[in-house]
Write a protein that holds these residues in place. Structure first.
Motif, PDB file in Angstrom:
ATOM      1  N   ARG A  25       0.884  -1.127   0.006  1.00 29.68           N
ATOM      2  CA  ARG A  25       0.090   0.132  -0.167  1.00 29.68           C
ATOM      3  C   ARG A  25       1.019   1.340   0.272  1.00 29.68           C
ATOM      4  NH1 ARG A  25      -3.556  -1.356   5.090  1.00 29.68           N
ATOM      5  NH2 ARG A  25      -1.530  -1.679   5.801  1.00 29.68           N
ATOM      6  N   PRO A  26       0.500   2.326  -0.691  1.00 25.78           N
ATOM      7  CA  PRO A  26       1.187   3.479  -0.729  1.00 25.78           C
ATOM      8  C   PRO A  26       1.427   4.149   0.730  1.00 25.78           C
ATOM      9  CG  PRO A  26      -0.570   3.573  -2.329  1.00 25.78           C
ATOM     10  CD  PRO A  26      -1.098   2.547  -1.395  1.00 25.78           C
ATOM     11  N   ALA A  27       2.579   4.606   0.874  1.00 24.44           N
ATOM     12  CA  ALA A  27       3.191   5.208   2.256  1.00 24.44           C
ATOM     13  C   ALA A  27       3.183   6.807   2.361  1.00 24.44           C
ATOM     14  CB  ALA A  27       4.121   4.497   2.795  1.00 24.44           C
ATOM     15  N   GLY A  28       2.075   7.355   1.883  1.00 23.17           N
ATOM     16  CA  GLY A  28       2.212   8.931   2.093  1.00 23.17           C
ATOM     17  C   GLY A  28       2.799   9.523   0.760  1.00 23.17           C
ATOM     18  N   ARG A  29       3.424  10.656   1.125  1.00 22.41           N
ATOM     19  CA  ARG A  29       3.821  11.522  -0.261  1.00 22.41           C
ATOM     20  C   ARG A  29       5.371  11.823   0.090  1.00 22.41           C
ATOM     21  NH1 ARG A  29       0.142  16.449  -1.109  1.00 22.41           N
ATOM     22  NH2 ARG A  29       0.737  16.108  -3.025  1.00 22.41           N
ATOM     23  N   THR A  30       6.104  12.044  -1.134  1.00 21.76           N
ATOM     24  CA  THR A  30       7.430  12.596  -0.890  1.00 21.76           C
ATOM     25  C   THR A  30       7.577  13.872  -2.067  1.00 21.76           C
ATOM     26  OG1 THR A  30       9.590  11.927  -1.470  1.00 21.76           O
ATOM     27  CG2 THR A  30       8.157  10.866  -2.786  1.00 21.76           C
ATOM     28  N   PRO A  31       8.505  14.678  -1.597  1.00 18.14           N
ATOM     29  CA  PRO A  31       8.604  15.986  -2.096  1.00 18.14           C
ATOM     30  C   PRO A  31       9.415  15.620  -3.497  1.00 18.14           C
ATOM     31  CG  PRO A  31       9.863  16.264  -0.464  1.00 18.14           C
ATOM     32  CD  PRO A  31       9.155  14.980  -0.313  1.00 18.14           C
ATOM     33  N   ASP A  32      10.322  14.474  -3.639  1.00 19.36           N
ATOM     34  CA  ASP A  32      11.208  14.494  -4.701  1.00 19.36           C
ATOM     35  C   ASP A  32      11.611  13.013  -4.937  1.00 19.36           C
ATOM     36  OD1 ASP A  32      12.991  14.100  -2.789  1.00 19.36           O
ATOM     37  OD2 ASP A  32      13.628  16.163  -2.617  1.00 19.36           O
ATOM     38  N   ILE A  33      12.323  12.558  -5.964  1.00 20.77           N
ATOM     39  CA  ILE A  33      13.068  11.407  -6.122  1.00 20.77           C
ATOM     40  C   ILE A  33      14.337  11.187  -5.527  1.00 20.77           C
ATOM     41  CG2 ILE A  33      13.104   9.834  -7.829  1.00 20.77           C
ATOM     42  CD1 ILE A  33      11.384  11.566  -9.771  1.00 20.77           C
ATOM     43  N   PRO A  34      14.350  10.539  -4.549  1.00 20.43           N
ATOM     44  CA  PRO A  34      15.855  10.312  -3.970  1.00 20.43           C
ATOM     45  C   PRO A  34      16.700   9.646  -4.531  1.00 20.43           C
ATOM     46  CG  PRO A  34      14.082   8.978  -2.704  1.00 20.43           C
ATOM     47  CD  PRO A  34      13.411   9.990  -3.641  1.00 20.43           C
ATOM     48  N   ALA A  35      18.136   9.790  -4.190  1.00 22.26           N
ATOM     49  CA  ALA A  35      19.164   8.969  -5.209  1.00 22.26           C
ATOM     50  C   ALA A  35      18.767   7.388  -4.925  1.00 22.26           C
ATOM     51  CB  ALA A  35      20.545   9.319  -4.416  1.00 22.26           C
ATOM     52  N   GLY A  36      18.831   6.776  -6.117  1.00 23.69           N
ATOM     53  CA  GLY A  36      18.449   5.358  -6.270  1.00 23.69           C
ATOM     54  C   GLY A  36      17.209   4.963  -6.317  1.00 23.69           C
ATOM     55  N   ALA A  37      16.077   5.809  -6.298  1.00 20.85           N
ATOM     56  CA  ALA A  37      14.663   5.563  -6.440  1.00 20.85           C
ATOM     57  C   ALA A  37      14.363   5.264  -7.848  1.00 20.85           C
ATOM     58  CB  ALA A  37      13.884   6.627  -5.555  1.00 20.85           C
ATOM     59  N   ALA A  38      13.120   4.331  -7.804  1.00 23.57           N
ATOM     60  CA  ALA A  38      12.591   4.475  -9.267  1.00 23.57           C
ATOM     61  C   ALA A  38      11.296   5.117  -9.316  1.00 23.57           C
ATOM     62  CB  ALA A  38      12.246   2.908  -9.348  1.00 23.57           C
ATOM     63  N   LEU A  39      10.699   5.402 -10.514  1.00 26.70           N
ATOM     64  CA  LEU A  39       9.633   6.027 -10.741  1.00 26.70           C
ATOM     65  C   LEU A  39       8.719   5.136 -11.407  1.00 26.70           C
ATOM     66  CD1 LEU A  39       8.359   8.904 -10.198  1.00 26.70           C
ATOM     67  CD2 LEU A  39       9.204   9.518 -12.594  1.00 26.70           C
ATOM     68  N   THR A  40       7.347   5.224 -10.962  1.00 27.75           N
ATOM     69  CA  THR A  40       6.406   4.450 -11.503  1.00 27.75           C
ATOM     70  C   THR A  40       5.052   5.235 -11.449  1.00 27.75           C
ATOM     71  OG1 THR A  40       5.349   2.411 -11.312  1.00 27.75           O
ATOM     72  CG2 THR A  40       5.714   2.998  -9.425  1.00 27.75           C
TER      73      THR A  40
ATOM     74  N   VAL B 110       6.822   6.952  -6.240  1.00 30.66           N
ATOM     75  CA  VAL B 110       8.768   6.870  -6.201  1.00 30.66           C
ATOM     76  C   VAL B 110       8.662   5.631  -5.273  1.00 30.66           C
ATOM     77  CG1 VAL B 110      10.558   7.613  -4.857  1.00 30.66           C
ATOM     78  CG2 VAL B 110       9.016   9.549  -6.107  1.00 30.66           C
ATOM     79  N   VAL B 111       9.251   4.590  -5.869  1.00 31.13           N
ATOM     80  CA  VAL B 111       9.718   3.221  -5.005  1.00 31.13           C
ATOM     81  C   VAL B 111      10.920   3.802  -4.233  1.00 31.13           C
ATOM     82  CG1 VAL B 111      10.263   1.001  -5.201  1.00 31.13           C
ATOM     83  CG2 VAL B 111       8.724   2.225  -7.068  1.00 31.13           C
ATOM     84  N   SER B 112      10.754   3.723  -2.888  1.00 35.07           N
ATOM     85  CA  SER B 112      11.823   4.382  -2.020  1.00 35.07           C
ATOM     86  C   SER B 112      13.005   3.293  -1.906  1.00 35.07           C
ATOM     87  CB  SER B 112      11.168   4.772  -0.603  1.00 35.07           C
ATOM     88  OG  SER B 112      12.292   5.008   0.386  1.00 35.07           O
ATOM     89  N   PRO B 113      14.180   3.872  -1.964  1.00 39.84           N
ATOM     90  CA  PRO B 113      15.387   3.081  -1.615  1.00 39.84           C
ATOM     91  C   PRO B 113      15.717   2.766  -0.190  1.00 39.84           C
ATOM     92  CG  PRO B 113      16.270   5.439  -2.241  1.00 39.84           C
ATOM     93  CD  PRO B 113      14.609   5.305  -2.515  1.00 39.84           C
ATOM     94  N   ARG B 114      14.980   3.589   0.667  1.00 39.78           N
ATOM     95  CA  ARG B 114      14.900   3.105   2.097  1.00 39.78           C
ATOM     96  C   ARG B 114      14.271   1.760   2.647  1.00 39.78           C
ATOM     97  NH1 ARG B 114      12.116   6.560   6.859  1.00 39.78           N
ATOM     98  NH2 ARG B 114      10.589   6.544   5.619  1.00 39.78           N
TER      99      ARG B 114
END
Length: 404
Positions: free
Chosen positions: A163-178, A199-203
Protein backbone atom coordinates in the motif's frame (compact mmCIF):
# COMPACT_ATOMS: atom_id res chain seq x y z
CA UNK A 1 34.95 31.90 23.03
CA UNK A 2 31.78 30.23 21.71
CA UNK A 3 28.80 32.51 21.12
CA UNK A 4 25.32 30.95 21.51
CA UNK A 5 23.29 31.16 18.31
CA UNK A 6 20.56 33.07 20.11
CA UNK A 7 23.10 35.78 21.08
CA UNK A 8 24.99 35.88 17.78
CA UNK A 9 24.87 39.10 15.71
CA UNK A 10 21.87 39.39 13.39
CA UNK A 11 23.88 38.87 10.15
CA UNK A 12 25.38 35.68 11.58
CA UNK A 13 21.97 34.40 12.68
CA UNK A 14 20.64 35.04 9.17
CA UNK A 15 23.56 33.14 7.65
CA UNK A 16 22.99 30.18 10.00
CA UNK A 17 19.29 30.16 9.15
CA UNK A 18 20.06 30.06 5.43
CA UNK A 19 22.52 27.21 5.96
CA UNK A 20 19.94 25.23 7.97
CA UNK A 21 17.30 25.81 5.27
CA UNK A 22 19.69 24.59 2.59
CA UNK A 23 20.46 21.42 4.54
CA UNK A 24 16.76 20.71 5.07
CA UNK A 25 16.01 21.26 1.38
CA UNK A 26 18.69 18.72 0.47
CA UNK A 27 16.72 15.96 2.21
CA UNK A 28 13.66 14.19 0.86
CA UNK A 29 10.49 13.24 2.66
CA UNK A 30 12.23 9.94 3.45
CA UNK A 31 15.14 11.73 5.09
CA UNK A 32 17.42 10.84 2.13
CA UNK A 33 19.59 13.32 0.26
CA UNK A 34 18.65 14.04 -3.33
CA UNK A 35 22.37 14.45 -4.19
CA UNK A 36 24.21 12.89 -7.08
CA UNK A 37 25.22 9.63 -5.45
CA UNK A 38 23.11 7.51 -7.81
CA UNK A 39 23.36 9.75 -10.85
CA UNK A 40 26.42 9.34 -13.05
CA UNK A 41 28.55 12.50 -13.15
CA UNK A 42 28.04 14.55 -16.30
CA UNK A 43 31.64 14.10 -17.44
CA UNK A 44 31.32 10.29 -17.35
CA UNK A 45 27.70 9.87 -18.33
CA UNK A 46 28.56 9.17 -21.98
CA UNK A 47 32.02 7.68 -21.51
CA UNK A 48 33.26 4.12 -21.74
CA UNK A 49 30.87 1.43 -20.47
CA UNK A 50 31.61 -0.18 -17.09
CA UNK A 51 33.09 -3.63 -16.79
CA UNK A 52 30.55 -6.09 -15.34
CA UNK A 53 31.56 -9.22 -13.46
CA UNK A 54 31.21 -12.74 -14.86
CA UNK A 55 27.92 -14.52 -14.19
CA UNK A 56 28.41 -17.58 -16.39
CA UNK A 57 27.30 -20.91 -14.95
CA UNK A 58 24.57 -19.66 -12.63
CA UNK A 59 21.43 -21.80 -12.93
CA UNK A 60 18.52 -20.97 -15.20
CA UNK A 61 18.09 -17.75 -17.14
CA UNK A 62 17.68 -14.14 -16.07
CA UNK A 63 13.97 -13.35 -15.85
CA UNK A 64 14.82 -9.79 -14.75
CA UNK A 65 18.07 -7.87 -14.32
CA UNK A 66 19.05 -4.45 -13.02
CA UNK A 67 21.97 -2.32 -11.86
CA UNK A 68 22.80 0.50 -9.47
CA UNK A 69 24.91 3.45 -10.57
CA UNK A 70 28.06 2.02 -8.96
CA UNK A 71 27.93 -1.08 -11.20
CA UNK A 72 26.52 -3.46 -8.59
CA UNK A 73 23.40 -5.35 -9.57
CA UNK A 74 20.72 -7.97 -9.02
CA UNK A 75 19.17 -10.65 -11.21
CA UNK A 76 16.11 -12.87 -10.87
CA UNK A 77 16.97 -16.32 -12.20
CA UNK A 78 14.33 -18.80 -13.30
CA UNK A 79 15.02 -22.47 -13.99
CA UNK A 80 11.91 -24.12 -15.44
CA UNK A 81 11.31 -27.81 -16.14
CA UNK A 82 8.26 -28.81 -18.16
CA UNK A 83 6.51 -32.11 -18.74
CA UNK A 84 4.37 -31.94 -21.91
CA UNK A 85 2.62 -35.17 -21.01
CA UNK A 86 1.76 -33.95 -17.50
CA UNK A 87 1.84 -30.15 -17.36
CA UNK A 88 0.93 -30.18 -13.68
CA UNK A 89 4.28 -31.83 -12.96
CA UNK A 90 6.25 -28.90 -14.32
CA UNK A 91 7.95 -26.40 -12.02
CA UNK A 92 10.12 -23.28 -12.00
CA UNK A 93 12.77 -22.62 -9.38
CA UNK A 94 13.23 -18.90 -8.74
CA UNK A 95 16.61 -17.69 -7.50
CA UNK A 96 18.37 -14.39 -6.83
CA UNK A 97 21.89 -13.48 -7.93
CA UNK A 98 23.76 -10.35 -6.89
CA UNK A 99 26.88 -8.54 -8.04
CA UNK A 100 28.70 -6.47 -5.45
CA UNK A 101 30.58 -3.35 -6.45
CA UNK A 102 33.86 -4.16 -8.29
CA UNK A 103 33.28 -7.90 -7.77
CA UNK A 104 34.71 -10.32 -10.33
CA UNK A 105 31.69 -12.63 -10.27
CA UNK A 106 27.98 -12.70 -9.58
CA UNK A 107 26.94 -14.74 -6.54
CA UNK A 108 23.75 -16.61 -5.77
CA UNK A 109 22.00 -15.14 -2.73
CA UNK A 110 18.87 -15.99 -0.75
CA UNK A 111 15.54 -15.72 -2.53
CA UNK A 112 12.17 -14.90 -0.99
CA UNK A 113 10.33 -16.29 -4.03
CA UNK A 114 8.59 -19.68 -3.81
CA UNK A 115 9.00 -22.51 -6.30
CA UNK A 116 6.29 -22.35 -8.95
CA UNK A 117 4.35 -25.50 -9.75
CA UNK A 118 2.48 -26.64 -12.83
CA UNK A 119 1.87 -24.12 -15.58
CA UNK A 120 2.35 -20.98 -13.46
CA UNK A 121 4.61 -18.56 -15.30
CA UNK A 122 7.35 -16.41 -13.81
CA UNK A 123 5.79 -13.01 -13.09
CA UNK A 124 8.01 -11.45 -10.41
CA UNK A 125 9.45 -7.99 -11.04
CA UNK A 126 12.77 -6.63 -9.82
CA UNK A 127 13.49 -3.01 -8.82
CA UNK A 128 17.13 -2.14 -8.11
CA UNK A 129 17.10 0.80 -5.71
CA UNK A 130 20.78 1.60 -5.23
CA UNK A 131 23.88 -0.31 -4.11
CA UNK A 132 22.80 -3.45 -2.25
CA UNK A 133 19.13 -2.42 -2.31
CA UNK A 134 16.34 -4.05 -4.27
CA UNK A 135 12.63 -4.78 -4.22
CA UNK A 136 11.01 -7.92 -5.63
CA UNK A 137 7.29 -7.78 -6.34
CA UNK A 138 4.96 -10.61 -7.31
CA UNK A 139 1.25 -11.23 -7.49
CA UNK A 140 -1.48 -9.04 -8.90
CA UNK A 141 -4.56 -10.04 -10.85
CA UNK A 142 -6.15 -12.94 -9.00
CA UNK A 143 -3.17 -13.21 -6.65
CA UNK A 144 -2.63 -10.71 -3.81
CA UNK A 145 0.39 -8.46 -4.40
CA UNK A 146 3.50 -9.32 -2.41
CA UNK A 147 6.85 -7.62 -2.02
CA UNK A 148 10.24 -8.19 -0.40
CA UNK A 149 13.01 -5.66 0.20
CA UNK A 150 16.73 -6.13 0.80
CA UNK A 151 19.26 -3.58 1.96
CA UNK A 152 22.22 -5.95 2.25
CA UNK A 153 22.76 -7.24 -1.26
CA UNK A 154 20.19 -10.04 -1.14
CA UNK A 155 21.58 -11.74 1.95
CA UNK A 156 18.28 -11.16 3.76
CA UNK A 157 14.80 -9.96 2.78
CA UNK A 158 11.84 -8.48 4.61
CA UNK A 159 8.23 -8.24 3.50
CA UNK A 160 6.98 -4.90 2.20
CA UNK A 161 3.48 -3.50 2.52
CA UNK A 162 2.28 -2.85 -1.06
CA UNK A 163 0.00 0.00 0.00
CA UNK A 164 1.15 3.60 -0.64
CA UNK A 165 3.01 5.13 2.29
CA UNK A 166 2.27 8.84 2.05
CA UNK A 167 3.93 11.40 -0.20
CA UNK A 168 7.43 12.57 -1.06
CA UNK A 169 8.57 15.95 -2.45
CA UNK A 170 11.20 14.49 -4.77
CA UNK A 171 12.88 11.38 -6.20
CA UNK A 172 15.78 10.43 -3.91
CA UNK A 173 19.04 8.92 -5.08
CA UNK A 174 18.57 5.29 -6.12
CA UNK A 175 14.78 5.47 -6.28
CA UNK A 176 12.60 4.29 -9.17
CA UNK A 177 9.62 6.07 -10.70
CA UNK A 178 6.33 4.39 -11.55
CA UNK A 179 2.62 5.14 -11.98
CA UNK A 180 -0.03 4.08 -9.47
CA UNK A 181 -3.81 4.10 -9.75
CA UNK A 182 -5.09 7.12 -7.85
CA UNK A 183 -8.77 6.15 -7.92
CA UNK A 184 -8.39 2.47 -7.01
CA UNK A 185 -5.00 1.61 -5.44
CA UNK A 186 -3.63 -1.62 -6.83
CA UNK A 187 -5.89 -1.65 -9.90
CA UNK A 188 -4.20 -2.34 -13.28
CA UNK A 189 -3.72 0.60 -15.65
CA UNK A 190 -6.30 -0.68 -18.14
CA UNK A 191 -9.10 -0.39 -15.56
CA UNK A 192 -7.86 2.71 -13.76
CA UNK A 193 -9.55 6.04 -14.42
CA UNK A 194 -6.61 8.18 -13.29
CA UNK A 195 -2.99 7.45 -12.43
CA UNK A 196 -0.36 9.44 -10.57
CA UNK A 197 3.41 9.21 -10.34
CA UNK A 198 4.82 7.34 -7.36
CA UNK A 199 8.37 6.87 -6.09
CA UNK A 200 9.69 3.46 -5.06
CA UNK A 201 11.84 4.35 -2.06
CA UNK A 202 15.42 3.05 -1.69
CA UNK A 203 15.03 3.28 2.06
CA UNK A 204 12.32 0.64 2.52
CA UNK A 205 10.90 -0.32 -0.89
CA UNK A 206 7.57 1.42 -0.15
CA UNK A 207 5.73 3.52 -2.72
CA UNK A 208 5.13 7.20 -2.07
CA UNK A 209 3.13 9.56 -4.23
CA UNK A 210 5.23 12.32 -5.79
CA UNK A 211 3.98 15.74 -4.71
CA UNK A 212 4.58 17.53 -8.04
CA UNK A 213 2.74 15.86 -10.93
CA UNK A 214 3.28 16.76 -14.61
CA UNK A 215 0.23 17.95 -16.58
CA UNK A 216 -0.02 14.96 -18.89
CA UNK A 217 -3.58 13.70 -18.76
CA UNK A 218 -4.96 10.82 -16.73
CA UNK A 219 -2.36 8.20 -17.64
CA UNK A 220 1.24 9.43 -17.40
CA UNK A 221 3.88 6.88 -18.37
CA UNK A 222 7.20 7.47 -16.58
CA UNK A 223 10.65 6.10 -17.28
CA UNK A 224 11.66 4.00 -14.27
CA UNK A 225 15.17 5.48 -13.98
CA UNK A 226 16.78 8.81 -14.77
CA UNK A 227 18.66 9.51 -17.98
CA UNK A 228 22.47 9.98 -17.89
CA UNK A 229 22.20 13.75 -17.39
CA UNK A 230 20.01 13.21 -14.29
CA UNK A 231 16.75 14.17 -16.02
CA UNK A 232 13.50 12.25 -15.45
CA UNK A 233 11.02 11.84 -18.34
CA UNK A 234 7.32 11.08 -18.45
CA UNK A 235 5.09 10.74 -21.53
CA UNK A 236 1.38 11.33 -21.90
CA UNK A 237 -1.00 13.67 -23.69
CA UNK A 238 -1.61 17.39 -23.56
CA UNK A 239 -4.79 18.02 -21.57
CA UNK A 240 -7.54 19.39 -23.78
CA UNK A 241 -6.02 18.63 -27.18
CA UNK A 242 -5.09 15.01 -26.50
CA UNK A 243 -1.90 15.45 -28.55
CA UNK A 244 1.21 13.52 -27.46
CA UNK A 245 3.48 15.35 -25.05
CA UNK A 246 6.43 14.69 -22.77
CA UNK A 247 7.48 16.18 -19.45
CA UNK A 248 10.98 16.49 -18.01
CA UNK A 249 12.23 17.22 -14.49
CA UNK A 250 15.80 18.34 -13.84
CA UNK A 251 15.42 18.84 -10.09
CA UNK A 252 14.59 15.34 -8.90
CA UNK A 253 10.85 15.54 -9.57
CA UNK A 254 10.20 18.78 -7.69
CA UNK A 255 8.99 20.50 -10.88
CA UNK A 256 8.15 19.51 -14.47
CA UNK A 257 8.27 21.17 -17.89
CA UNK A 258 5.85 19.90 -20.55
CA UNK A 259 6.37 20.11 -24.32
CA UNK A 260 4.08 18.90 -27.10
CA UNK A 261 5.44 16.67 -29.85
CA UNK A 262 4.89 17.45 -33.57
CA UNK A 263 2.98 14.21 -33.96
CA UNK A 264 1.34 12.85 -37.11
CA UNK A 265 -2.40 13.38 -37.13
CA UNK A 266 -4.67 10.42 -36.48
CA UNK A 267 -5.45 8.20 -33.53
CA UNK A 268 -3.90 9.11 -30.18
CA UNK A 269 -0.53 7.48 -29.50
CA UNK A 270 -0.20 4.49 -27.23
CA UNK A 271 2.84 5.90 -25.44
CA UNK A 272 6.18 7.61 -26.06
CA UNK A 273 9.66 6.60 -24.91
CA UNK A 274 12.46 9.13 -24.44
CA UNK A 275 16.22 8.58 -24.51
CA UNK A 276 18.96 11.18 -23.94
CA UNK A 277 22.18 11.06 -25.94
CA UNK A 278 25.34 13.13 -25.79
CA UNK A 279 24.12 15.77 -28.26
CA UNK A 280 20.37 15.13 -28.72
CA UNK A 281 17.21 13.85 -27.05
CA UNK A 282 14.98 11.41 -28.96
CA UNK A 283 11.31 10.65 -28.42
CA UNK A 284 9.90 7.56 -30.12
CA UNK A 285 6.12 7.68 -30.47
CA UNK A 286 4.35 4.33 -30.48
CA UNK A 287 0.86 3.68 -31.81
CA UNK A 288 -1.39 2.41 -34.57
CA UNK A 289 -0.02 2.62 -38.12
CA UNK A 290 -1.92 3.41 -41.29
CA UNK A 291 -1.49 0.86 -44.07
CA UNK A 292 1.14 -1.79 -44.58
CA UNK A 293 1.67 -5.11 -42.89
CA UNK A 294 0.77 -5.25 -39.19
CA UNK A 295 3.79 -5.25 -36.85
CA UNK A 296 4.35 -5.68 -33.14
CA UNK A 297 5.28 -2.54 -31.20
CA UNK A 298 4.50 -0.15 -34.09
CA UNK A 299 6.61 3.01 -34.29
CA UNK A 300 4.55 5.99 -35.46
CA UNK A 301 7.23 8.68 -35.45
CA UNK A 302 10.66 9.62 -34.17
CA UNK A 303 11.26 13.12 -32.77
CA UNK A 304 14.58 14.83 -32.06
CA UNK A 305 15.43 17.74 -29.78
CA UNK A 306 18.71 19.65 -29.75
CA UNK A 307 17.81 21.89 -26.80
CA UNK A 308 17.06 19.38 -24.05
CA UNK A 309 13.41 18.80 -24.96
CA UNK A 310 12.18 22.38 -25.23
CA UNK A 311 11.60 22.13 -28.96
CA UNK A 312 11.14 19.06 -31.15
CA UNK A 313 11.56 18.15 -34.82
CA UNK A 314 9.85 15.10 -36.27
CA UNK A 315 12.62 13.40 -38.25
CA UNK A 316 10.82 10.15 -39.11
CA UNK A 317 7.19 9.45 -39.92
CA UNK A 318 6.43 5.77 -40.40
CA UNK A 319 4.76 4.80 -43.68
CA UNK A 320 3.30 1.56 -45.03
CA UNK A 321 6.58 0.18 -46.43
CA UNK A 322 9.87 1.89 -45.47
CA UNK A 323 11.62 0.51 -42.39
CA UNK A 324 11.83 0.86 -39.45
CA UNK A 325 8.14 0.39 -38.74
CA UNK A 326 8.48 -0.94 -35.18
CA UNK A 327 10.67 -0.48 -32.14
CA UNK A 328 11.80 -2.96 -29.49
CA UNK A 329 12.70 -1.12 -26.28
CA UNK A 330 14.60 2.17 -26.56
CA UNK A 331 16.53 3.74 -29.42
CA UNK A 332 20.30 3.76 -28.88
CA UNK A 333 21.68 7.27 -29.53
CA UNK A 334 25.27 7.95 -30.51
CA UNK A 335 27.34 11.06 -31.24
CA UNK A 336 26.92 13.24 -34.31
CA UNK A 337 23.32 12.32 -35.13
CA UNK A 338 23.87 8.57 -34.93
CA UNK A 339 20.98 6.45 -33.68
CA UNK A 340 20.10 2.75 -33.84
CA UNK A 341 16.73 1.03 -33.43
CA UNK A 342 15.83 -2.61 -32.96
CA UNK A 343 12.74 -3.36 -35.05
CA UNK A 344 10.64 -6.52 -35.21
CA UNK A 345 12.75 -8.28 -37.82
CA UNK A 346 16.07 -6.44 -37.89
CA UNK A 347 18.06 -3.46 -36.64
CA UNK A 348 18.32 -0.08 -38.37
CA UNK A 349 20.82 2.74 -38.06
CA UNK A 350 20.77 6.42 -38.95
CA UNK A 351 23.63 8.90 -39.28
CA UNK A 352 21.45 11.99 -39.69
CA UNK A 353 19.35 12.06 -36.53
CA UNK A 354 16.67 9.70 -37.78
CA UNK A 355 15.85 11.22 -41.17
CA UNK A 356 17.06 8.16 -43.10
CA UNK A 357 17.84 4.60 -42.01
CA UNK A 358 19.78 1.61 -43.28
CA UNK A 359 19.53 -2.00 -42.18
CA UNK A 360 22.29 -3.08 -39.79
CA UNK A 361 24.33 -6.17 -40.59
CA UNK A 362 24.27 -7.34 -36.99
CA UNK A 363 20.52 -6.97 -36.56
CA UNK A 364 19.10 -5.41 -33.41
CA UNK A 365 18.21 -6.26 -29.82
CA UNK A 366 15.80 -4.87 -27.22
CA UNK A 367 17.52 -2.08 -25.24
CA UNK A 368 16.50 -0.52 -21.95
CA UNK A 369 17.92 2.14 -19.64
CA UNK A 370 19.76 1.30 -16.43
CA UNK A 371 21.78 3.65 -14.18
CA UNK A 372 25.01 2.33 -15.73
CA UNK A 373 23.96 2.62 -19.38
CA UNK A 374 21.74 1.05 -22.02
CA UNK A 375 21.44 -2.71 -21.57
CA UNK A 376 20.57 -5.33 -24.18
CA UNK A 377 20.67 -9.14 -24.45
CA UNK A 378 22.53 -9.61 -27.70
CA UNK A 379 22.48 -13.42 -27.64
CA UNK A 380 21.31 -16.08 -25.24
CA UNK A 381 22.57 -15.28 -21.74
CA UNK A 382 25.07 -12.71 -23.03
CA UNK A 383 24.44 -9.05 -22.30
CA UNK A 384 25.93 -5.75 -23.46
CA UNK A 385 26.10 -2.28 -21.93
CA UNK A 386 26.84 1.07 -23.57
CA UNK A 387 26.94 4.70 -22.47
CA UNK A 388 27.81 6.38 -25.76
CA UNK A 389 26.05 4.15 -28.31
CA UNK A 390 29.41 3.16 -29.82
CA UNK A 391 31.42 1.21 -27.25
CA UNK A 392 29.85 -1.86 -25.66
CA UNK A 393 31.00 -4.08 -22.79
CA UNK A 394 29.81 -7.68 -22.71
CA UNK A 395 29.20 -10.08 -19.85
CA UNK A 396 27.61 -13.55 -19.50
CA UNK A 397 24.91 -14.33 -16.97
CA UNK A 398 23.32 -17.68 -16.04
CA UNK A 399 22.53 -20.53 -18.48
CA UNK A 400 24.11 -23.09 -16.13
CA UNK A 401 26.42 -25.43 -18.03
CA UNK A 402 24.79 -24.34 -21.30
CA UNK A 403 26.36 -20.85 -21.46
CA UNK A 404 27.32 -20.17 -25.11
Amino acid sequence: MRVPVSRAPAPLRALLALLLAWLLAACTGDGEPVGEGERPPAEGAFGAPPRIGDGAGLPGRAADLGFAADGSGFALLAECVSDPARPANGFCRQRVAALDRDAERWEQRTSPLPELRGTDGVSARLWVLGPGRALIEDGGGEEPPRGWFTGDGGRSWRTVDPRPAGRTPDIPAGAALTAECATDPGAPAETCARERLAVVSPRDGRRRELVAQPALGAHPRPAAVAEPDGSWWVSGVEPGSGRPAVAVSRDGGRSWSVSRLPSPTGAPPWYTVVVVGRDAVYAAEMGELRGGEPVKNPLRALHRSLDGGRGWERTWTTGPVAEPRSLEGLPVPGPGGRIELAAQWSGYGSADGGRTFRELDGGGAYARRTPVGLLRERSRCRYELTRDGVRWSEFPLACGDDTP
